[in-house]
Motif scaffolding. Structure first.
Motif, short mmCIF file in Angstrom:
data_model
loop_
_atom_site.label_atom_id
_atom_site.label_comp_id
_atom_site.label_asym_id
_atom_site.label_seq_id
_atom_site.Cartn_x
_atom_site.Cartn_y
_atom_site.Cartn_z
N UNK A 1 27.09 59.29 34.15
CA UNK A 1 26.59 58.67 35.38
C UNK A 1 25.85 57.37 35.07
N UNK A 2 26.31 56.59 34.11
CA UNK A 2 25.57 55.41 33.69
C UNK A 2 26.26 54.15 34.15
N UNK A 3 25.45 53.07 34.24
CA UNK A 3 25.99 51.74 34.44
C UNK A 3 25.89 51.02 33.12
N UNK A 4 26.61 49.93 32.89
CA UNK A 4 26.54 49.25 31.61
C UNK A 4 25.13 48.81 31.29
N UNK A 5 24.77 48.95 30.00
CA UNK A 5 23.43 48.53 29.58
C UNK A 5 23.28 47.03 29.71
N UNK A 6 22.07 46.59 30.03
CA UNK A 6 21.80 45.17 30.23
C UNK A 6 20.94 44.67 29.08
N UNK A 7 21.33 43.64 28.43
CA UNK A 7 20.51 43.07 27.38
C UNK A 7 19.45 42.15 27.98
N UNK A 8 18.37 41.99 27.22
CA UNK A 8 17.30 41.13 27.70
C UNK A 8 17.78 39.70 27.84
N UNK A 9 17.41 39.09 28.94
CA UNK A 9 17.82 37.71 29.20
C UNK A 9 16.69 36.75 28.87
N UNK A 10 16.97 35.46 29.07
CA UNK A 10 15.95 34.41 28.93
C UNK A 10 15.39 34.36 27.52
N UNK B 1 0.60 32.48 25.26
CA UNK B 1 0.38 32.20 26.68
C UNK B 1 1.40 31.15 27.13
N UNK B 2 1.79 31.16 28.42
CA UNK B 2 1.18 31.95 29.50
C UNK B 2 1.70 33.38 29.62
N UNK B 3 2.65 33.78 28.74
CA UNK B 3 3.23 35.12 28.88
C UNK B 3 2.18 36.21 28.74
N UNK B 4 1.28 36.08 27.77
CA UNK B 4 0.28 37.12 27.53
C UNK B 4 -0.63 37.29 28.74
N UNK B 5 -1.13 36.20 29.27
CA UNK B 5 -2.03 36.29 30.43
C UNK B 5 -1.30 36.89 31.63
N UNK B 6 -0.03 36.54 31.82
CA UNK B 6 0.72 37.04 32.96
C UNK B 6 0.95 38.54 32.85
N UNK C 1 6.09 44.59 25.46
CA UNK C 1 6.00 44.78 26.90
C UNK C 1 7.34 44.33 27.50
N UNK C 2 8.05 45.27 28.09
CA UNK C 2 9.37 45.00 28.64
C UNK C 2 9.33 44.99 30.16
N UNK C 3 10.16 44.14 30.75
CA UNK C 3 10.34 44.15 32.20
C UNK C 3 11.17 45.38 32.56
N UNK C 4 10.63 46.23 33.43
CA UNK C 4 11.34 47.46 33.77
C UNK C 4 12.64 47.20 34.51
N UNK C 5 12.80 46.02 35.11
CA UNK C 5 14.02 45.73 35.87
C UNK C 5 15.23 45.55 34.97
N UNK C 6 15.08 44.75 33.90
CA UNK C 6 16.24 44.42 33.07
C UNK C 6 16.00 44.60 31.58
N UNK D 1 14.00 42.94 29.62
CA UNK D 1 13.61 41.72 28.90
C UNK D 1 12.23 41.88 28.29
N UNK D 2 12.07 41.42 27.06
CA UNK D 2 10.78 41.50 26.37
C UNK D 2 9.90 40.32 26.81
N UNK D 3 8.82 40.63 27.51
CA UNK D 3 7.93 39.60 28.03
C UNK D 3 6.82 39.24 27.06
N UNK D 4 6.40 40.18 26.25
CA UNK D 4 5.25 39.96 25.37
C UNK D 4 5.33 40.92 24.20
#
Length: 228
Positions: free
Chosen positions: A9-18, A32-37, A187-192, A194-197
């Motif tokens: 029941x899976x959809x294709x895995x999404x790699x981190x973007x940006x 920064x500014x990633x850490x502060x955000x 710290x990953x974005x739960x949507x896709x 992506x590693x934010x920090x």
């Protein structure tokens, strides 16, 4: 080397973007500014609503049951051979079963997703609502590779294989806090995914992340609050 993960029941895995993919060696830490955000997002995440339930393994006959502590009654029971301690992760219950790592809906015990790669072993999981993150180990060696899967609305939203072992993750709002390699926090974005920090703990070991109240705690033998 990336490996495929067989998912029911899976959809294709999404790699981190940006920019670079998550967990790659060249990621710039503490910038920064990633850490502060990210720290603002963690601080702004509302406290979780209380879910006074127990999910227990029963042996005769084999199964899982959910007991509602507020109502003082069993809400559901399913027949299955559970091979690990059940983990409540948001709207899901995660456990090891004969078919693989099962992600069940906490509402009725039905299966939403199965990670059926036999090399994967459950390390930990956490979630808020319909979002969850699952940490796994690949293989039986002393330092198995880590594998992290993001779940959204009952399906696999993204996945990453790590070059080092992974610890127990936590979710706070839209951020997954993932310890790995004993001294790193991503710290990953739960949507896709992506590693934010990324943070590196230079004077300590970190293998656990825990959401409690409005704070995220990290550590190993001792836990401390993650703040700016």
């Amino acid at each position: 080397m990336k490996r495929s993960l067989a998912l029911a029941f899976a959809v294709p895995a999404v790699r981190a973007a940006c920019g670079s993919h998550a967990f790659e060696p060249q990621f710039a830490e503490r910038q920064d500014p990633a850490m502060a955000a990210v720290m603002r997002d963690l601080a702004a995440a509302p406290a979780r609503p209380s879910k006074p339930v127990i999910v227990a393994v029963v042996r005769s006959p084999a199964g899982l049951l959910l007991w509602d502590l507020a109502e003082g009654r069993q809400r559901w029971r399913v027949s299955v051979e559970a091979r690990s301690t059940p983990i409540v992760a948001g709207d899901y219950v995660v456990t090891t079963e004969p078919d693989g790592i099962a992600v069940r809906n906490i509402s009725d015990g039905s299966v939403a997703l199965v990670l059926d790669d036999p090399e994967l072993h459950l390390i930990g999981a956490d979630g808020e609502g319909r979002h969850a993150v699952i940490a796994l180990a690949r293989g039986e060696s002393a330092t198995p590779l880590g594998f992290v899967v993001g779940v959204r609305d009952g399906s696999s939203a993204w996945s990453h294989e790590l070059p080092l072992p992974v610890g127990v993750p936590a979710v706070a709002g839209g951020v997954a806090v993932v310890p790995w390699g004993q001294q790193r926090l991503s710290m990953l974005d739960m949507t896709d995914g992506a590693e934010r920090l990324r943070l590196r703990m230079e004077h300590g070991v970190v293998g656990y992340a825990l959401r409690h109240g409005e704070k995220v705690y990290v550590g190993q033998h001792k836990l401390f609050a993650l703040t700016q």
